[in-house]
Design an enzyme around this catalytic site. Sequence first.
Site, PDB file in Angstrom:
ATOM      1  N   LYS A 110       0.821  -1.213   0.000  1.00  0.00           N
ATOM      2  CA  LYS A 110       0.000   0.000   0.000  1.00  0.00           C
ATOM      3  C   LYS A 110       0.857   1.267   0.000  1.00  0.00           C
ATOM      4  CE  LYS A 110      -4.222  -1.925   1.929  1.00  0.00           C
ATOM      5  NZ  LYS A 110      -5.133  -2.003   3.066  1.00  0.00           N
ATOM      6  N   LYS A 189      -3.687  -8.141  -9.280  1.00  0.00           N
ATOM      7  CA  LYS A 189      -4.883  -8.360  -8.457  1.00  0.00           C
ATOM      8  C   LYS A 189      -5.843  -7.177  -8.630  1.00  0.00           C
ATOM      9  CE  LYS A 189      -5.799  -7.043  -3.964  1.00  0.00           C
ATOM     10  NZ  LYS A 189      -7.033  -7.179  -3.234  1.00  0.00           N
ATOM     11  N   LYS A 192      -9.342  -1.861  -5.391  1.00  0.00           N
ATOM     12  CA  LYS A 192      -9.809  -0.466  -5.425  1.00  0.00           C
ATOM     13  C   LYS A 192      -8.625   0.482  -5.485  1.00  0.00           C
ATOM     14  CE  LYS A 192     -13.370  -1.638  -2.152  1.00  0.00           C
ATOM     15  NZ  LYS A 192     -12.727  -2.243  -0.977  1.00  0.00           N
TER      16      LYS A 192
HETATM   17  P1  ADP Z   1      -9.524  -3.815  -2.229  1.00  0.00           P
HETATM   18  O1  ADP Z   1      -8.202  -4.546  -2.377  1.00  0.00           O
HETATM   19  O2  ADP Z   1     -10.183  -3.625  -3.531  1.00  0.00           O
HETATM   20  O3  ADP Z   1      -9.407  -2.529  -1.427  1.00  0.00           O
HETATM   21  P2  ADP Z   1     -10.652  -4.922   0.171  1.00  0.00           P
HETATM   22  O4  ADP Z   1      -9.295  -4.868   0.774  1.00  0.00           O
HETATM   23  O5  ADP Z   1     -11.704  -4.033   0.736  1.00  0.00           O
HETATM   24  O6  ADP Z   1     -10.499  -4.725  -1.397  1.00  0.00           O
HETATM   25  O7  ADP Z   1     -11.158  -6.414   0.194  1.00  0.00           O
HETATM   26  C1  ADP Z   1     -12.416  -6.863   0.634  1.00  0.00           C
HETATM   27  C2  ADP Z   1     -12.492  -8.348   0.440  1.00  0.00           C
HETATM   28  O8  ADP Z   1     -12.452  -8.672  -0.942  1.00  0.00           O
HETATM   29  C3  ADP Z   1     -11.312  -9.101   1.087  1.00  0.00           C
HETATM   30  O9  ADP Z   1     -11.758 -10.327   1.597  1.00  0.00           O
HETATM   31  C4  ADP Z   1     -10.380  -9.316  -0.067  1.00  0.00           C
HETATM   32  O10 ADP Z   1      -9.539 -10.433   0.124  1.00  0.00           O
HETATM   33  C5  ADP Z   1     -11.373  -9.562  -1.195  1.00  0.00           C
HETATM   34  N1  ADP Z   1     -10.755  -9.196  -2.476  1.00  0.00           N
HETATM   35  C6  ADP Z   1     -10.309  -7.980  -2.836  1.00  0.00           C
HETATM   36  N2  ADP Z   1      -9.784  -7.999  -4.070  1.00  0.00           N
HETATM   37  C7  ADP Z   1      -9.891  -9.292  -4.497  1.00  0.00           C
HETATM   38  C8  ADP Z   1      -9.530  -9.965  -5.705  1.00  0.00           C
HETATM   39  N3  ADP Z   1      -8.962  -9.313  -6.707  1.00  0.00           N
HETATM   40  N4  ADP Z   1      -9.785 -11.283  -5.790  1.00  0.00           N
HETATM   41  C9  ADP Z   1     -10.364 -11.964  -4.764  1.00  0.00           C
HETATM   42  N5  ADP Z   1     -10.740 -11.385  -3.612  1.00  0.00           N
HETATM   43  C10 ADP Z   1     -10.512 -10.067  -3.469  1.00  0.00           C
HETATM   44  N1  TRP Z   2      -8.546  -6.139   5.878  1.00  0.00           N
HETATM   45  C1  TRP Z   2      -9.686  -6.551   5.125  1.00  0.00           C
HETATM   46  C2  TRP Z   2      -9.500  -6.079   3.692  1.00  0.00           C
HETATM   47  O1  TRP Z   2      -8.784  -5.150   3.420  1.00  0.00           O
HETATM   48  C3  TRP Z   2     -10.968  -6.025   5.672  1.00  0.00           C
HETATM   49  C4  TRP Z   2     -11.220  -6.499   7.069  1.00  0.00           C
HETATM   50  C5  TRP Z   2     -11.147  -5.758   8.197  1.00  0.00           C
HETATM   51  C6  TRP Z   2     -11.602  -7.805   7.449  1.00  0.00           C
HETATM   52  N2  TRP Z   2     -11.489  -6.505   9.277  1.00  0.00           N
HETATM   53  C7  TRP Z   2     -11.761  -7.773   8.868  1.00  0.00           C
HETATM   54  C8  TRP Z   2     -11.811  -8.986   6.756  1.00  0.00           C
HETATM   55  C9  TRP Z   2     -12.121  -8.903   9.572  1.00  0.00           C
HETATM   56  C10 TRP Z   2     -12.168 -10.127   7.488  1.00  0.00           C
HETATM   57  C11 TRP Z   2     -12.320 -10.082   8.885  1.00  0.00           C
HETATM   58  O2  TRP Z   2     -10.097  -6.616   2.831  1.00  0.00           O
END
Ligand code: ADP
Ligand code: TRP
Length: 321
Positions: A110, A189, A192
């Site tokens: 990040k 991957k 967002k």
């Molecule tokens: P992002 O990486 O888009 O910010 P988040 O961190 O909010 O997404 O992820 C929310 C959930 O979606 C998590 O369980 C994450 O592992 C899953 N996720 C995010 N991107 C992917 C992807 N490209 N393929 C599979 N699962 C994903």
């Molecule tokens: N870190 C996770 C993500 O970025 C989001 C998240 C926060 C989460 N607390 C959690 C996922 C607890 C599973 C359980 O996608």
Amino acid sequence: MRILSGIQPSGQLHIGNYFGMMRPMIANLDRSELYAFIVDLHALTSVHDRAALAQGTLNAAADFLALGLDPERCVFWVQSDVPEVTELTWVLSTLTPMGLLERCHSYKDKTAKGIAPSHGLFSYPVLMAADILLYQAERVPVGKDQKQHLEVARDIAIKFNSTFGETFVLPEPVIDDAVATVPGLDGQKMSKSYGNTIPIFTDAKTLKKRVMAIVTDSTPVEEPKDPDKCNLYNIYKLFAPADRLGEVRDLYLNGGAMYGKIKLELVDILWEYFREARERQQHLLAASDHLRAVLKSGAEKARARAIPNLALVRERVGLAY
Ligand code: ADP
Ligand code: TRP
């Protein structure tokens, strides 16, 4: 079985989020005790725009409900509405070795993508561990990118249990290999924060623009190609009906696969796939007071579970005198 997972309201939810987290959560509605929440405290590590965070939280709630999460059959809330989680985060952070956090890829990824290297971003996995342990979750459906964070949560739970006596259940990740990492437009991957997403809910024009932007190679149409190495195919296969997928796979293997045509087909499939959910999402977004009421009532249910668990932790560590 107690199943829990969270999602950040840090931008438009995309098909990676859908397959990695939302779909498996919704599939478990009747099979288990389900805890689904929107992690706005986590999103604060990357969003410092009041209106964007507040609206993002409502949007994420509308998206999740529109896709089929029934708040009557689960506990659905916004993380910051249960303040007990921040107290548990502090207690856990006093047991978390620095080295454990220093090894986390997500912090490095990040910051490399331009997110400010704050203390909150560094300790993000401790808040996530508190999210999971506060509800004594047994299973956590996530995408592969969260695997390491689950290991951190387990390590912290083990450390707590060995220091203060058996308290926390050890959570296990649930990762579906077939959709562990949904690729983005550029083959990395889908995320967002990488600007390479196909949103679940968007207008027809944007959807088409995104799909047409999927990166493909320049192999001539008539030449055979390996479908499994093609980014477009790897997205297409998530949505296409099995018989059509077989035909397209043959075109790849034997020559004749036209990327432009497959992309246009994918646009139509995606538009239909989320049609009903899109209509529900529009209604939900227009009813923001209803959304708030659903979330507040979910937070009450979550707190009813969190308060006694935190009281136990306070007692175990000596904060109750
Ligand atoms: P992002 O990486 O888009 O910010 P988040 O961190 O909010 O997404 O992820 C929310 C959930 O979606 C998590 O369980 C994450 O592992 C899953 N996720 C995010 N991107 C992917 C992807 N490209 N393929 C599979 N699962 C994903
Ligand atoms: N870190 C996770 C993500 O970025 C989001 C998240 C926060 C989460 N607390 C959690 C996922 C607890 C599973 C359980 O996608």
